[in-house]
Scaffold this active site. Structure first.
Site, PDB file in Angstrom:
ATOM      1  N   ARG A   1       0.810  -1.223   0.000  1.00 21.19           N
ATOM      2  CA  ARG A   1       0.000   0.000   0.000  1.00 21.19           C
ATOM      3  C   ARG A   1       0.843   1.272   0.000  1.00 21.19           C
ATOM      4  NH1 ARG A   1      -4.149  -0.197   4.512  1.00 21.19           N
ATOM      5  NH2 ARG A   1      -3.101  -2.024   5.370  1.00 21.19           N
TER       6      ARG A   1
ATOM      7  N   ASN B   1       1.286   1.187   7.345  1.00 19.52           N
ATOM      8  CA  ASN B   1       0.882   0.327   6.225  1.00 19.52           C
ATOM      9  C   ASN B   1       0.768   1.098   4.922  1.00 19.52           C
ATOM     10  OD1 ASN B   1       0.705  -2.201   7.516  1.00 19.52           O
ATOM     11  ND2 ASN B   1      -1.154  -1.494   8.540  1.00 19.52           N
TER      12      ASN B   1
ATOM     13  N   ALA C   1      38.293  47.406  -8.250  1.00 19.88           N
ATOM     14  CA  ALA C   1      37.043  46.842  -8.750  1.00 19.88           C
ATOM     15  C   ALA C   1      37.223  46.412 -10.201  1.00 19.88           C
ATOM     16  CB  ALA C   1      35.927  47.881  -8.636  1.00 19.88           C
TER      17      ALA C   1
END
Ligand code: UD1
Ligand code: CA
Length: 458
Positions: free
Chosen positions: A14, A226, A421
């Site tokens: 299941r 289950n 940068a």
């Protein structure tokens, strides 16, 4: 020596998956692991797992540390334990605990207390039982003046027996020598034509042996799954049990929505866990942290007063006073030293970030060692992979890495280096130097106006 046999042959049709049922996970760990952990914490190290459906997956999961035997045909719980007879016969001097691999909440205390009773009463078999409001489907315990006289399965029970609320948990202690003997006497003469392990009780009694029942106060030891709905229930139950333990220890939760904490996790006093936080495996969190919202931490060691907001962190160490987030990914083998700050959209991998270093936004740091009090500018990328090999970047203490710097590994920057940068650093830079890599900027005056004129023809 005492040992355990764990039944793990179930398919769980299941569940609708091609996987043995005991491998379905509760709070991140297969149910089988929960059962093994309970045995081991009760000092039972000699464990045999009976596999059946997709048994190779059980072997693959367990590795070589445990004995496994195959039940090729599913002929009942007694037949399953019969497959373990060679394992039992290795040493029949002690007791054997039989457990179901898909009932994850059996615990150390129940195992130890039931063994104590089993030994004290001199039983051949002691059934671990619990009382259920709705006993439907379980084997019922038939008590007698001396102990118990048997276990009757739902399908074989009379109406009177069906009214009994004390049920068989599916866990038992046997004297090992008696178990081997009793297994040889099982028949499949019952409503399901199965070899019932439960019949060992009435057979033992008919031979003048003692059988007893240890009733656990904790009916949760029976809980199994289950189907997926049951599995969700087990997860919810385990999840809240773990959260409750942390509440008792002084951890703060204002809302537990989306909070999943696996049972191996440790959390210090005064730490607050915010919604949608998932803490997995062997994670430890120190005191007075704020973890979450929207955070996943797996297998990390986290110090005190750490803030993680919308962070994913794996297999790493984060020291005290570190603030990370939002939207940060800390990948495995990273070490974030104390009071470092890591801001939004940063990825760190296999790197050390020194004390008080800041990586405030939009950066990738991989395979790097960054010193103390470094500032990593927005958009910095360590170029650690050339398509063939990975190499490291080393950045000394007090460096200032300008925005949009590319560091082409392997490369080493000394102490207090500046990078301008936009610089692409391709060579090592000595202490106190500036690395700048830029073309000369030009200004083309009136450019826009000229462009508009030609385009629009005016
Ligand atoms: C069994 C008990 C029942 C008890 C219940 C608790 C018997 C006859 N009955 O019920 O009294 O209340 O457990 O859950 O033992 N398994 C195998 N091989 C088999 C059959 C079962 O490995 O041939 C394993 C299952 O995978 C499971 C465990 O044994 O882990 C129990 O089997 P299950 O079918 O769930 O229990 P029942 O037989 O219904
Ligand atoms: Ca069952």
């Amino acid at each position: 020596m005492n040992k355990a046999v764990i039944l793990a042959g179930g398919q769980g049709k299941r569940m609708k998956a091609e996987m043995p049922k005991p491998l379905f996970r509760v709070l991140g760990e297969p149910m089988l692991r929960w059962v093994i952990t309970a045995c081991e914490s009760a000092d039972i190290a000699d464990i045999c797992v009976v596999k059946g459906f997709k048994g190779e997956m059980i072997d693959e999961y367990l590795g070589k540390k445990y004995t496994t035997v195959l039940q090729a045909e599913r002929l009942g719980t007694g037949h399953a334990v019969q497959q373990a007879i060679p394992f039992l016969e290795n040493d029949t001097s002690g007791n054997t605990l039989v457990l179901c691999g898909d009932a994850p909440f059996i615990d150390e205390e129940t195992i130890r207390n039931s063994l104590a009773m089993h030994e004290k009463q001199g039983n051949a078999v002691t059934v671990i039982t619990a009382e259920l409001e709705n006993p439907f489907g379980y084997g019922r315990i038939i008590r007698s003046a001396k102990g118990i006289s048997g276990i009757v399965e739902q399908k074989d029970a009379t109406d009177e027996q069906k009214a009994v609320k004390e049920v068989n948990s599916g866990a038992y202690w046997f004297r090992t020598a008696d178990l081997v003997e009793l297994l040889g006497k099982l028949t499949n003469d019952n409503a399901q034509n199965e070899y019932y392990l439960t019949d060992t009780v009435s057979i033992a009694i008919s031979e003048g042996k003692n059988a007893g029942a240890f009733k656990s106060d904790n009916a949760d030891i029976i809980k199994g799954a289950n189907d997926r709905k049951d599995l969700l229930e087990l997860n919810t139950y385990a999840r809240m049990a773990v959260i409750n333990k942390h509440l008792e220890n002084g951890v703060e939760f204002t809302c537990t929505d989306g909070v999943i904490i696996e049972r191996g996790v440790e959390i210090g006093v005064g730490t607050e866990i915010l919604p949608n936080t998932i803490l997995r495996r062997n994670t430890s969190v120190g005191r007075n942290c704020v973890i979450g919202p929207n955070t996943v931490v797996e297998n990390c060691k986290i110090g005190d007063s750490v803030k993680l907001n919308t962070v994913q962190a794996y297999d790493s160490v984060i020291e005290s006073g570190v603030h990370i987030g939002p939207y940060v990914h800390i990948r495995p083998d990273s070490l974030i030293r104390s009071e470092a700050k890591i801001g939004d959209f940063v990825e760190i991998k296999n790197s050390t970030i020194g004390e008080k270093t800041a990586i405030a936004h939009l950066a990738y740091v991989g395979d790097s060692d960054i010193g103390k009090r470094v500032n990593i500018g927005c958009g910095t990328v360590t170029v650690n992979y050339d398509g063939i090999a990975k190499s490291r970047c080393v950045i000394g203490d007090n460096c200032f890495i300008g925005c949009n710097t590319n560091l082409i590994a392997p490369v080493k920057l000394g102490k207090a280096v500046y990078t301008a940068a936009g610089t692409t650093v391709t060579r090592d830079v000595p202490d106190y130097a500036l690395a700048i890599d830029r073309g000369v900027m030009k200004i083309n005056e009136g450019y826009t106006l000229r462009k508009l004129k030609t385009k629009l023809g005016k």
